[in-house]
Design a protein around this motif. Sequence first.
Motif, short mmCIF file in Angstrom:
data_model
loop_
_atom_site.label_atom_id
_atom_site.label_comp_id
_atom_site.label_asym_id
_atom_site.label_seq_id
_atom_site.Cartn_x
_atom_site.Cartn_y
_atom_site.Cartn_z
N UNK A 93 43.13 38.29 42.29
CA UNK A 93 43.23 39.08 41.08
C UNK A 93 42.37 38.42 40.01
N UNK A 94 41.39 39.13 39.52
CA UNK A 94 40.56 38.60 38.44
C UNK A 94 39.96 37.25 38.83
N UNK A 95 39.58 37.12 40.11
CA UNK A 95 38.97 35.88 40.58
C UNK A 95 39.93 34.78 40.96
N UNK A 96 41.23 34.98 40.75
CA UNK A 96 42.22 33.94 41.09
C UNK A 96 42.97 34.36 42.34
N UNK A 97 42.99 33.48 43.34
CA UNK A 97 43.69 33.80 44.58
C UNK A 97 45.18 33.50 44.41
N UNK A 98 46.02 34.48 44.78
CA UNK A 98 47.47 34.29 44.69
C UNK A 98 47.95 33.35 45.79
N UNK B 298 43.86 46.73 52.85
CA UNK B 298 42.58 46.32 52.27
C UNK B 298 42.28 47.24 51.11
N UNK B 299 42.09 46.64 49.92
CA UNK B 299 41.85 47.47 48.74
C UNK B 299 41.01 46.70 47.73
N UNK B 300 39.87 47.28 47.35
CA UNK B 300 39.05 46.65 46.33
C UNK B 300 39.04 47.55 45.10
N UNK C 107 43.33 50.37 35.99
CA UNK C 107 44.71 50.81 36.19
C UNK C 107 45.00 51.09 37.65
N UNK C 108 46.18 50.65 38.10
CA UNK C 108 46.68 51.05 39.40
C UNK C 108 48.02 51.75 39.17
N UNK C 109 48.08 53.04 39.51
CA UNK C 109 49.29 53.79 39.22
C UNK C 109 49.90 54.33 40.50
N UNK D 219 32.84 41.80 39.62
CA UNK D 219 33.12 43.20 39.34
C UNK D 219 34.47 43.64 39.86
N UNK D 220 35.04 42.84 40.79
CA UNK D 220 36.31 43.23 41.36
C UNK D 220 37.46 42.72 40.50
N UNK D 221 38.31 43.64 40.05
CA UNK D 221 39.50 43.23 39.30
C UNK D 221 40.58 42.80 40.28
N UNK D 222 40.72 43.59 41.34
CA UNK D 222 41.71 43.26 42.36
C UNK D 222 41.04 43.37 43.72
#
Lengths: 264, 370
Positions: A82-87, A43-45, A211-213, A21-24
């Motif tokens: 991000x979207x399940x992929x760790x940077x 920290x931001x979900x 969206x993150x604005x 469920x987490x996009x970021x």
Amino acid sequence: MSNQTQTQTDNTPSTHTAEDELAVNIVAMHKWYGEFHVLKDINLQVKRGERIVICGPSGSGKSTMIRCINRLEEHQQGDIIVDGVTLTNDLKNIETIRREVGMVFQHFNLFPHLTILENCTLAPIWVRKTPKAEAVETAMKYLERVKIPEQANKYPGQLSGGQQQRVAIARSLCMNPRIMLFDEPTSALDPEMIKEVLDVMVELAEEGMTMLCVTHEMGFAKTVANRVIFMDVGEIIEENTPDLFFDQPQHERTRLFLSQILSH
Amino acid sequence: MSEQASYKPGEHPELPPPANVRGITGWVRGNFLSSPFNIILSALSLWFLWWVIPPAVDWFFIDAAYTGADRNECRAKAGGACWAFVGERLQLFTYGFYPAEERWRVNLSFVLLCLALVPVLFDHVPHRKYGLYYAVAFPFIAAWLLIGGFGLTPVPTDKFGGFMLTLIIGVTGIAFSLPIGIVLALGRMSKLPIIHISAVSFIEFIRGVPLITLLFVASTMLNYFLPPGSNFDLLLRVLIMVTLFASGYMAEVIRGGLQAIATGQVEAADALGLKYWSAMRLVVLPQALKISIPGIVNTFIGLYKDTTLVIIIGLLDPLGIGRASVADTKWAGLSTELYVFVALFFFVSCFSMSRYSLYLEGKLETGHKR
């Protein structure tokens, strides 16, 4: 609302619903420019479909934070998933994430040597390997959505600022991103043109885009945001729903900021 | 004067500009007679043209001798230029000592060169893609035609000379210095230390050394380094040296263009998921090269004219041929005609490059000024 226990379990795919469920998911992230500590313990979900507005005084690190999400800036500590992929430094990971994350910049950053249509089809053709005819069709669809299909064969230099920014949004959408980042999209625009860009963004929000604005458009925050985040000196000071954020700010710093931007 | 009608706000029509700034009188007035100082300048220019042009036309055309067996016959006919000299030596000026019966190969190469240039220089050519493939193959075809072998009589490169030699060195240098220059410029801007340092050292070395010394190195020193008995063609060495020399300058010109591209362009390309080489090829280089066109063409022209330096190491370019010709007792002392003729050849080539670059700049203009 932030649950940080998920971070170590990202190797097991699909079954983890909370993770999905987490996009970021940003966990204990720090960043330095040389000696200067620009981002401190972020920290931001962000859930899928959530709209987040980030505000704060200039130099507070809000742009830097969202630029970390698609690796235009590198963080030095903590995790960004991000979207399940760790940077990581792995270019493959970075490319995967950039394909799924669209970004709109303050100064539009359209490619001036290409027509509007070519701006929109460049990445689909060269990154996604979409056949040209299909890429053109998709581009025209999004140009119609941002209401400037008739400008398709012009060059960016021939368009107004508001039109250019709408093209920039269309260009990002052509990659079918799951997440959109907006870095002060209306700050470089004349007052007359701000609305046309915000209208497009509101429409996008209504369709359920994550969206993150980063923006100072408080009207926009009130109408579309699920959460407003206030940053200062590299920290997230306060985070709340728009109603509570504007009516009952918790921190003195937030109250001061709000009084300054809303006073006139 | 004061017959200006008054209009309601928002209803003012678009009026033509006043008569004195329109048409040919307006143009003459604005450009030649706009102030007393400007009037004096215009008059001086007119006088200068009247002073220079008639005698020049006289020397070049009217009082010139077009036929004649030697210098004295020329001088007896007319007091101006003796073009008979150039006419008699034209073959030598064009082909050097290339064997007469094989010169069709040089002519054919020249025609093929022109054909190869068309798809490179112009956009709207039918089947341009195949034209470009052909342009890439052209250097090899031309090398085979000129040098021979594989069915053609071999011609040693020391027979090459004249304008043919100028074109060979010039075109090779131009064709290869641009891509090498681009790679060097990108290398110099690389964040990887080894690539960065290699590029910087190469560029600074090339720029710190005169071309003549590089040509001397090419003609003499390389023999000491190469294994004895190895035969490394002198023309090929010169081609390599001239190309590398121009590449060093080219790299700096292009770096200037690259630095003028806003970082936002690279960020936008990155954010869209383009990889480094795609971002460079599709977004950054097209813009950087466009800005660099004047500098690039400047380097091309410099390179083209520098080809005359090969005379120092004994290659017979047009000036070398010319010097030998003036030494001939039959034509002794006609060096003015010689240098004017060679100058004309270079001017035509260089001016064409300059005009083409202006055309290209105009074509690539997309209303973007920042």
